[in-house]
Scaffold this active site. Structure first.
Site, PDB file in Angstrom:
ATOM      1  N   ARG A  61     -10.129  19.540 -20.303  1.00  0.00           N
ATOM      2  CA  ARG A  61     -11.890  18.855 -20.642  1.00  0.00           C
ATOM      3  C   ARG A  61     -11.240  17.757 -20.854  1.00  0.00           C
ATOM      4  NH1 ARG A  61     -13.023  22.664 -25.337  1.00  0.00           N
ATOM      5  NH2 ARG A  61     -10.995  22.392 -26.284  1.00  0.00           N
ATOM      6  N   GLU A  68      -8.234  11.690 -34.130  1.00  0.00           N
ATOM      7  CA  GLU A  68      -8.772  11.048 -35.247  1.00  0.00           C
ATOM      8  C   GLU A  68      -8.715   9.754 -35.588  1.00  0.00           C
ATOM      9  OE1 GLU A  68      -7.620  12.106 -38.979  1.00  0.00           O
ATOM     10  OE2 GLU A  68      -9.014  13.322 -39.075  1.00  0.00           O
ATOM     11  N   GLN A 122     -17.822  -4.197 -40.545  1.00  0.00           N
ATOM     12  CA  GLN A 122     -18.380  -4.726 -39.239  1.00  0.00           C
ATOM     13  C   GLN A 122     -17.450  -4.331 -38.209  1.00  0.00           C
ATOM     14  OE1 GLN A 122     -19.074  -9.426 -38.730  1.00  0.00           O
ATOM     15  NE2 GLN A 122     -18.748  -9.115 -36.826  1.00  0.00           N
ATOM     16  N   ASP A 123     -17.845  -3.739 -37.015  1.00  0.00           N
ATOM     17  CA  ASP A 123     -17.688  -2.940 -35.958  1.00  0.00           C
ATOM     18  C   ASP A 123     -17.770  -4.024 -34.955  1.00  0.00           C
ATOM     19  OD1 ASP A 123     -16.153  -1.053 -36.941  1.00  0.00           O
ATOM     20  OD2 ASP A 123     -17.030   0.835 -35.474  1.00  0.00           O
ATOM     21  N   HIS A 137      -7.154 -16.155 -33.262  1.00  0.00           N
ATOM     22  CA  HIS A 137      -8.305 -16.199 -34.208  1.00  0.00           C
ATOM     23  C   HIS A 137      -8.145 -15.851 -36.218  1.00  0.00           C
ATOM     24  CE1 HIS A 137     -10.771 -15.900 -30.356  1.00  0.00           C
ATOM     25  NE2 HIS A 137     -10.332 -16.517 -30.222  1.00  0.00           N
ATOM     26  N   HIS A 147      -4.629 -13.815 -35.198  1.00  0.00           N
ATOM     27  CA  HIS A 147      -4.688 -12.451 -34.451  1.00  0.00           C
ATOM     28  C   HIS A 147      -5.239 -12.753 -33.220  1.00  0.00           C
ATOM     29  CE1 HIS A 147      -7.126  -9.209 -32.051  1.00  0.00           C
ATOM     30  NE2 HIS A 147      -6.030  -8.033 -32.060  1.00  0.00           N
ATOM     31  N   TYR A 172     -12.579  -2.727 -32.483  1.00  0.00           N
ATOM     32  CA  TYR A 172     -11.925  -3.008 -33.967  1.00  0.00           C
ATOM     33  C   TYR A 172     -13.386  -3.441 -35.615  1.00  0.00           C
ATOM     34  CZ  TYR A 172     -13.259  -8.640 -32.634  1.00  0.00           C
ATOM     35  OH  TYR A 172     -13.751  -9.277 -32.538  1.00  0.00           O
ATOM     36  N   GLU A 220     -13.825 -19.974 -39.212  1.00  0.00           N
ATOM     37  CA  GLU A 220     -13.448 -19.616 -38.003  1.00  0.00           C
ATOM     38  C   GLU A 220     -12.050 -20.877 -37.799  1.00  0.00           C
ATOM     39  OE1 GLU A 220     -13.774 -16.888 -33.755  1.00  0.00           O
ATOM     40  OE2 GLU A 220     -14.509 -19.185 -34.042  1.00  0.00           O
ATOM     41  N   LYS A 261     -13.752 -22.542 -26.639  1.00  0.00           N
ATOM     42  CA  LYS A 261     -13.262 -22.402 -28.401  1.00  0.00           C
ATOM     43  C   LYS A 261     -11.630 -22.360 -28.127  1.00  0.00           C
ATOM     44  CE  LYS A 261     -14.148 -19.416 -30.144  1.00  0.00           C
ATOM     45  NZ  LYS A 261     -15.191 -17.723 -31.519  1.00  0.00           N
ATOM     46  N   ASP A 262     -11.205 -21.275 -27.273  1.00  0.00           N
ATOM     47  CA  ASP A 262      -9.780 -21.169 -27.353  1.00  0.00           C
ATOM     48  C   ASP A 262      -9.074 -22.558 -26.889  1.00  0.00           C
ATOM     49  OD1 ASP A 262     -10.437 -18.559 -29.209  1.00  0.00           O
ATOM     50  OD2 ASP A 262      -9.999 -17.491 -27.113  1.00  0.00           O
TER      51      ASP A 262
END
Length: 182
Positions: A23, A28, A46-47, A61, A117, A130, A141, A168-169
């Site tokens: 299936r 988890e 925050q996600d 970042h 990161h 994340y 930032e 930006k990067d």
């Protein structure tokens, strides 16, 4: 769930137990009690979810105030995920670790506050999700150059001209001049 310290012990590789059959699968992805027992005892506020095309490099970042811990995983495709220790008082200051995270291997990475990161997309497309321990704060930032020789991340990439970066990067700075954590 298997939670293993990396060569930078505060960064942890998480390999969930996956139950698969005809299936599909079940796993988890978060359990506060299990994570707390492994030393990951932070509330998430925050996600985030991003989608990127092949050769996209996002990062490196971090936030100089309101540093974010991140629990990261890939739900489509594959990325090479990197954490750089920016804690000046740490014995692993300036060191980096990198892991392949993919929808197939279902690995996750815990990156505590105090790290830069970033990730590089190795497949045609990747979806990256994340959880963060602090809210995004654009005024705090900072961006470390992805190709900074002071850090020397060994990205699995094609020629530099093929790397897809945001404007930006592109403006990231060297660790030599970057704001770091005490």
């Amino acid at each position: 769930m298997y939670i293993t310290p990396s060569s930078i012990p505060d960064v942890k590789l998480i390999e969930p137990r996956v139950f698969e059959d005809d299936r599909g699968f079940f796993m988890e992805s978060w359990n506060a009690r299990v994570f707390a027992e492994a030393g990951i005892d932070h509330p998430f506020v925050q996600d985030n979810h991003s989608r990127s095309v092949k050769h996209t490099l996002r990062g490196l970042h971090y936030q100089i105030r309101q540093p974010q811990g991140k629990l990261v995983r890939v739900t489509q495709g594959e990325v090479f995920d990197v954490a750089v220790d920016l804690r000046l008082s740490s014995t692993t200051f300036r060191k980096w670790v990198g892991f392949y995270l993919s929808a197939e291997n279902k690995r996750m990475l815990w990156i505590p506050p105090g790290f830069a990161h970033g990730f590089y997309v190795t497949t045609e497309v990747a979806e990256f999700q994340y959880k963060c321990t602090a809210y995004y704060s654009p005024e705090h930032e900072r961006i470390l150059r992805w190709d900074d020789p002071a850090v020397a991340v060994q990205w699995p990439r094609p020629a530099p001209e093929e790397v897809v970066l945001s404007e930006k990067d592109r403006r990231g700075v060297s660790l030599v001049t970057a704001d770091v954590y005490p």
